[in-house]
Design a protein around this motif. Structure first.
Motif, PDB file in Angstrom:
ATOM      1  N   TYR A  20      46.439  50.688  56.010  1.00 52.14           N
ATOM      2  CA  TYR A  20      45.077  50.226  56.306  1.00 52.14           C
ATOM      3  C   TYR A  20      44.068  51.372  56.317  1.00 52.14           C
ATOM      4  O   TYR A  20      42.981  51.247  56.871  1.00 52.14           O
ATOM      5  N   LEU A  21      44.418  52.462  55.700  1.00 54.94           N
ATOM      6  CA  LEU A  21      43.526  53.618  55.619  1.00 54.94           C
ATOM      7  C   LEU A  21      42.185  53.187  55.045  1.00 54.94           C
ATOM      8  O   LEU A  21      42.125  52.457  54.050  1.00 54.94           O
ATOM      9  N   LYS A  22      41.102  53.614  55.676  1.00 54.50           N
ATOM     10  CA  LYS A  22      39.765  53.201  55.226  1.00 54.50           C
ATOM     11  C   LYS A  22      39.520  53.569  53.768  1.00 54.50           C
ATOM     12  O   LYS A  22      38.920  52.802  53.017  1.00 54.50           O
ATOM     13  N   GLU A  23      39.989  54.712  53.349  1.00 56.08           N
ATOM     14  CA  GLU A  23      39.744  55.192  51.984  1.00 56.08           C
ATOM     15  C   GLU A  23      40.514  54.413  50.924  1.00 56.08           C
ATOM     16  O   GLU A  23      40.332  54.641  49.721  1.00 56.08           O
ATOM     17  N   ARG A  24      41.355  53.463  51.334  1.00 56.29           N
ATOM     18  CA  ARG A  24      42.120  52.673  50.353  1.00 56.29           C
ATOM     19  C   ARG A  24      41.192  51.914  49.411  1.00 56.29           C
ATOM     20  O   ARG A  24      41.576  51.578  48.296  1.00 56.29           O
ATOM     21  N   ALA A  25      39.971  51.680  49.856  1.00 52.71           N
ATOM     22  CA  ALA A  25      38.995  50.981  49.009  1.00 52.71           C
ATOM     23  C   ALA A  25      38.656  51.787  47.759  1.00 52.71           C
ATOM     24  O   ALA A  25      38.140  51.230  46.790  1.00 52.71           O
ATOM     25  N   LEU A  26      38.970  53.072  47.772  1.00 51.46           N
ATOM     26  CA  LEU A  26      38.675  53.928  46.621  1.00 51.46           C
ATOM     27  C   LEU A  26      39.776  53.893  45.562  1.00 51.46           C
ATOM     28  O   LEU A  26      39.625  54.487  44.495  1.00 51.46           O
ATOM     29  N   VAL A  85      48.041  55.990  51.501  1.00 51.83           N
ATOM     30  CA  VAL A  85      48.155  54.564  51.816  1.00 51.83           C
ATOM     31  C   VAL A  85      49.618  54.189  52.036  1.00 51.83           C
ATOM     32  O   VAL A  85      49.917  53.270  52.811  1.00 51.83           O
ATOM     33  N   ASN A  86      50.526  54.888  51.418  1.00 50.95           N
ATOM     34  CA  ASN A  86      51.944  54.661  51.665  1.00 50.95           C
ATOM     35  C   ASN A  86      52.287  54.972  53.126  1.00 50.95           C
ATOM     36  O   ASN A  86      53.144  54.328  53.713  1.00 50.95           O
ATOM     37  N   VAL A  87      51.608  55.941  53.708  1.00 50.97           N
ATOM     38  CA  VAL A  87      51.803  56.293  55.114  1.00 50.97           C
ATOM     39  C   VAL A  87      51.005  55.343  56.005  1.00 50.97           C
ATOM     40  O   VAL A  87      51.483  54.886  57.038  1.00 50.97           O
ATOM     41  N   PHE A 137      47.985  61.491  57.210  1.00 52.75           N
ATOM     42  CA  PHE A 137      47.133  60.678  56.344  1.00 52.75           C
ATOM     43  C   PHE A 137      45.696  61.193  56.325  1.00 52.75           C
ATOM     44  O   PHE A 137      44.995  61.028  55.334  1.00 52.75           O
ATOM     45  N   GLY A 138      45.249  61.850  57.395  1.00 55.55           N
ATOM     46  CA  GLY A 138      43.904  62.430  57.401  1.00 55.55           C
ATOM     47  C   GLY A 138      43.794  63.559  56.394  1.00 55.55           C
ATOM     48  O   GLY A 138      42.810  63.654  55.645  1.00 55.55           O
ATOM     49  N   GLY A 185      41.641  63.535  52.972  1.00 55.55           N
ATOM     50  CA  GLY A 185      40.704  64.640  52.741  1.00 55.55           C
ATOM     51  C   GLY A 185      40.961  65.321  51.410  1.00 55.55           C
ATOM     52  O   GLY A 185      40.020  65.646  50.670  1.00 55.55           O
ATOM     53  N   GLN A 186      42.232  65.518  51.113  1.00 51.70           N
ATOM     54  CA  GLN A 186      42.604  66.120  49.834  1.00 51.70           C
ATOM     55  C   GLN A 186      42.125  65.246  48.677  1.00 51.70           C
ATOM     56  O   GLN A 186      41.556  65.744  47.693  1.00 51.70           O
TER      57      GLN A 186
END
Length: 188
Positions: free
Chosen positions: A173-179, A168-170, A141-142, A146-147
């Protein structure tokens, strides 16, 4: 003579049995090592809340770093991460160049170098390293986030959104989901 032959045969059979048990144990340990990350990813996907997800995320990052083929390579990656924290991107890149040359099957070496390349503004080289990370660990997910950040920087919004959705499927709660841009009529 027959007694001596039986003694030797029994000894060899015992040695073969011991070797067989060691092989079974090694395969069993290897299988557990392979599935331990599977268990972590399953737990991450089903985390009941963000706090739990962060704890599991930390375990996954540690597992990725711990997967270094040697303690020396792990130390090199950690050294490069410290250099990155000190804004010594070129020094970190030189260390990580050696890591990926020595351990081309170690995803975290590639991922850390991809991050450095991103920070240096070399987006195409970073994307190439991310591609390698995802070949080795498709659930990274990192690397996926990044990609997506590179695609956003390049103005490739549709591709960035697809990649973020994959991430986000992986990791729900990934922080970047807000994007993520919410499609019309769909709740995220």
């Amino acid at each position: 003579m027959i007694g001596k032959w039986l003694e030797i045969s029994t000894l060899r059979a015992g040695q073969l049995f011991a070797v067989l048990l060691l092989c079974i144990a090694a395969v069993s340990v290897g299988a557990r090592a392979d599935t331990s990350n599977d268990d972590l990813f399953e737990a991450l996907k089903n985390a009941p809340n963000e706090k739990e997800a962060r704890l599991i995320e930390t375990e996954i990052w540690e597992a990725w770093i711990d997967a270094a083929p040697t303690p020396e390579l792990r130390e090199q990656v950690e050294s490069a991460m410290r250099m990155r924290g000190e804004y010594n991107y070129q020094g970190a890149r030189e260390v990580l160049d050696k890591v990926v040359a020595e351990a081309p099957e170690y995803p975290e070496g590639w991922n850390q170098r991809a991050f450095i390349l991103f920070l240096q503004g070399d987006y195409e080289a970073s994307l190439a390293d991310i591609k390698r990370v995802l070949e080795l660990e498709p659930r990274h997910f990192g690397a996926l986030s990044g990609q997506a950040m590179i695609y956003i920087t390049q103005g490739r919004a549709e591709l960035a959104q697809k990649t973020l959705r994959d991430a986000v499927n992986v990791h729900p709660y990934l922080k970047e989901r807000a994007l993520l841009i919410k499609p019309k009529g769909v709740d995220l």
